[in-house]
Design a protein around this motif. Sequence first.
Motif, PDB file in Angstrom:
ATOM      1  N   THR A   1       0.800  -1.229   0.000  1.00 10.53           N
ATOM      2  CA  THR A   1       0.000   0.000   0.000  1.00 10.53           C
ATOM      3  C   THR A   1       0.832   1.278   0.000  1.00 10.53           C
ATOM      4  O   THR A   1       0.277   2.374  -0.012  1.00 10.53           O
ATOM      5  CB  THR A   1      -0.937   0.036   1.224  1.00 10.53           C
ATOM      6  N   ARG A   2       2.158   1.139   0.015  1.00 12.26           N
ATOM      7  CA  ARG A   2       3.014   2.325   0.031  1.00 12.26           C
ATOM      8  C   ARG A   2       4.288   2.059  -0.775  1.00 12.26           C
ATOM      9  O   ARG A   2       4.718   0.918  -0.927  1.00 12.26           O
ATOM     10  CB  ARG A   2       3.408   2.704   1.470  1.00 12.26           C
TER      11      ARG A   2
ATOM     12  N   SER B   1       0.157  -1.230   9.356  1.00 12.32           N
ATOM     13  CA  SER B   1      -0.414  -0.271  10.304  1.00 12.32           C
ATOM     14  C   SER B   1      -0.991   0.995   9.693  1.00 12.32           C
ATOM     15  O   SER B   1      -1.781   1.673  10.346  1.00 12.32           O
ATOM     16  CB  SER B   1       0.656   0.123  11.340  1.00 12.32           C
ATOM     17  N   ASP B   2      -0.619   1.341   8.470  1.00 20.86           N
ATOM     18  CA  ASP B   2      -1.038   2.618   7.899  1.00 20.86           C
ATOM     19  C   ASP B   2      -2.446   2.492   7.316  1.00 20.86           C
ATOM     20  O   ASP B   2      -2.637   2.195   6.143  1.00 20.86           O
ATOM     21  CB  ASP B   2      -0.048   3.083   6.830  1.00 20.86           C
ATOM     22  N   GLU B   3      -3.440   2.753   8.153  1.00 18.82           N
ATOM     23  CA  GLU B   3      -4.829   2.601   7.742  1.00 18.82           C
ATOM     24  C   GLU B   3      -5.211   3.576   6.637  1.00 18.82           C
ATOM     25  O   GLU B   3      -5.984   3.241   5.733  1.00 18.82           O
ATOM     26  CB  GLU B   3      -5.756   2.801   8.950  1.00 18.82           C
ATOM     27  N   GLU B   4      -4.675   4.792   6.698  1.00 19.73           N
ATOM     28  CA  GLU B   4      -5.016   5.790   5.690  1.00 19.73           C
ATOM     29  C   GLU B   4      -4.513   5.374   4.312  1.00 19.73           C
ATOM     30  O   GLU B   4      -5.226   5.484   3.306  1.00 19.73           O
ATOM     31  CB  GLU B   4      -4.450   7.156   6.072  1.00 19.73           C
ATOM     32  N   ALA B   5      -3.265   4.902   4.259  1.00 17.05           N
ATOM     33  CA  ALA B   5      -2.725   4.435   2.983  1.00 17.05           C
ATOM     34  C   ALA B   5      -3.545   3.267   2.449  1.00 17.05           C
ATOM     35  O   ALA B   5      -3.847   3.195   1.250  1.00 17.05           O
ATOM     36  CB  ALA B   5      -1.268   4.042   3.135  1.00 17.05           C
ATOM     37  N   ALA B   6      -3.912   2.350   3.331  1.00 18.64           N
ATOM     38  CA  ALA B   6      -4.709   1.196   2.915  1.00 18.64           C
ATOM     39  C   ALA B   6      -6.069   1.632   2.388  1.00 18.64           C
ATOM     40  O   ALA B   6      -6.565   1.111   1.379  1.00 18.64           O
ATOM     41  CB  ALA B   6      -4.869   0.229   4.080  1.00 18.64           C
ATOM     42  N   ARG B   7      -6.683   2.602   3.051  1.00 18.19           N
ATOM     43  CA  ARG B   7      -7.992   3.082   2.629  1.00 18.19           C
ATOM     44  C   ARG B   7      -7.916   3.691   1.225  1.00 18.19           C
ATOM     45  O   ARG B   7      -8.811   3.496   0.397  1.00 18.19           O
ATOM     46  CB  ARG B   7      -8.509   4.123   3.619  1.00 18.19           C
ATOM     47  N   GLN B   8      -6.848   4.410   0.944  1.00 19.08           N
ATOM     48  CA  GLN B   8      -6.706   5.054  -0.352  1.00 19.08           C
ATOM     49  C   GLN B   8      -6.447   4.057  -1.478  1.00 19.08           C
ATOM     50  O   GLN B   8      -6.822   4.294  -2.632  1.00 19.08           O
ATOM     51  CB  GLN B   8      -5.577   6.087  -0.304  1.00 19.08           C
ATOM     52  N   VAL B   9      -5.811   2.946  -1.142  1.00 14.64           N
ATOM     53  CA  VAL B   9      -5.472   1.947  -2.160  1.00 14.64           C
ATOM     54  C   VAL B   9      -6.654   1.032  -2.469  1.00 14.64           C
ATOM     55  O   VAL B   9      -6.863   0.642  -3.626  1.00 14.64           O
ATOM     56  CB  VAL B   9      -4.266   1.102  -1.698  1.00 14.64           C
ATOM     57  N   ALA B  10      -7.424   0.691  -1.448  1.00 14.31           N
ATOM     58  CA  ALA B  10      -8.504  -0.278  -1.616  1.00 14.31           C
ATOM     59  C   ALA B  10      -9.496   0.182  -2.682  1.00 14.31           C
ATOM     60  O   ALA B  10      -9.978   1.314  -2.652  1.00 14.31           O
ATOM     61  CB  ALA B  10      -9.220  -0.491  -0.288  1.00 14.31           C
ATOM     62  N   ASP B  11      -9.783  -0.711  -3.613  1.00 15.61           N
ATOM     63  CA  ASP B  11     -10.728  -0.428  -4.688  1.00 15.61           C
ATOM     64  C   ASP B  11     -11.321  -1.761  -5.144  1.00 15.61           C
ATOM     65  O   ASP B  11     -10.960  -2.287  -6.203  1.00 15.61           O
ATOM     66  CB  ASP B  11     -10.015   0.285  -5.845  1.00 15.61           C
ATOM     67  N   PRO B  12     -12.235  -2.321  -4.333  1.00 14.33           N
ATOM     68  CA  PRO B  12     -12.774  -3.647  -4.660  1.00 14.33           C
ATOM     69  C   PRO B  12     -13.368  -3.739  -6.052  1.00 14.33           C
ATOM     70  O   PRO B  12     -13.251  -4.770  -6.722  1.00 14.33           O
ATOM     71  CB  PRO B  12     -13.840  -3.848  -3.579  1.00 14.33           C
ATOM     72  N   GLY B  13     -13.982  -2.658  -6.525  1.00 14.51           N
ATOM     73  CA  GLY B  13     -14.557  -2.688  -7.862  1.00 14.51           C
ATOM     74  C   GLY B  13     -13.526  -2.880  -8.950  1.00 14.51           C
ATOM     75  O   GLY B  13     -13.829  -3.416 -10.022  1.00 14.51           O
ATOM     76  N   ALA B  14     -12.284  -2.439  -8.668  1.00 16.14           N
ATOM     77  CA  ALA B  14     -11.181  -2.611  -9.623  1.00 16.14           C
ATOM     78  C   ALA B  14     -10.331  -3.835  -9.293  1.00 16.14           C
ATOM     79  O   ALA B  14      -9.285  -4.058  -9.909  1.00 16.14           O
ATOM     80  CB  ALA B  14     -10.303  -1.365  -9.643  1.00 16.14           C
ATOM     81  N   GLY B  15     -10.771  -4.596  -8.294  1.00 13.14           N
ATOM     82  CA  GLY B  15     -10.060  -5.825  -7.962  1.00 13.14           C
ATOM     83  C   GLY B  15      -8.918  -5.656  -6.994  1.00 13.14           C
ATOM     84  O   GLY B  15      -8.061  -6.539  -6.890  1.00 13.14           O
TER      85      GLY B  15
END
Length: 246
Positions: free
Chosen positions: A12-13, A36-50
């Motif tokens: 994620t980074r 641990s970086d929840e913000e970075a993970a939130r920005q990366v997550a894109d279930p619609g794009a897989g």
Amino acid sequence: MTGPLAVVSGGTRGIGLAFTRRLQKLGHRVVALYRSDEEAARQVADPGAGIHVVRADLADPDSAAAAVDTVLSAHGTPRVLVNNAGVNIDRPFLEMSVDEWRRVVDTNLSGVFYLTRGLAPAMVESGEDGSVVNIGATTGIRPRLNGANYCASKAGLLQLTKCLALELAPRIRVNCLIPGMTETEELVTRFRLDDAESRAAVLAEIPRRRIGTVDDIADALEFLVGPGSAYMTGQKLVMDGGQFMW
């Protein structure tokens, strides 16, 4: 998304994020592991794009096992595994604490064992050709001051790569990708690359006369997981602009 599954630890980074993006672009579904970086993970997550994210501390075998269970039960068997997660805690050897030694070695080396040992059986049993790429470091070959824990972990990873290549053959290929100086936030801070004089000193050591980009390293990953490297296993691929020429 119905493409093959890829798992990227530390995805994620930095370089790991570039790996996640590249694999998704190549048509993979991707599970990016983060610590641990929840913000970075939130920005990366894109279930619609897989692209999915799963939290895991790979230095902890129980946490790694839980991540493996989540991947296999929720997303299926990966065809690609990128062991990218790592931590660096520099300290002079005589001042290095047991915790500083363990944290680095447990993450950078044992974490690769935990994650690969958890996922490899399903990868082998799937009957599909797969690829494991371990992300090494130039300091796994060439030592540096104040990095005994990091250097030892990355040197061990090189040998682990070869052992896995022997034991997971012929179905699973295992190689080690070794980035050189790469323009990430962490590296800019560590080597003071925002200072012109410091950057010039680094560039003077690199025949290509530039710092590598995360896309340079992702290009190498694309090669290692693609058909162009189908006959390559147990090897190290150094992407460092010619800085060391091992």
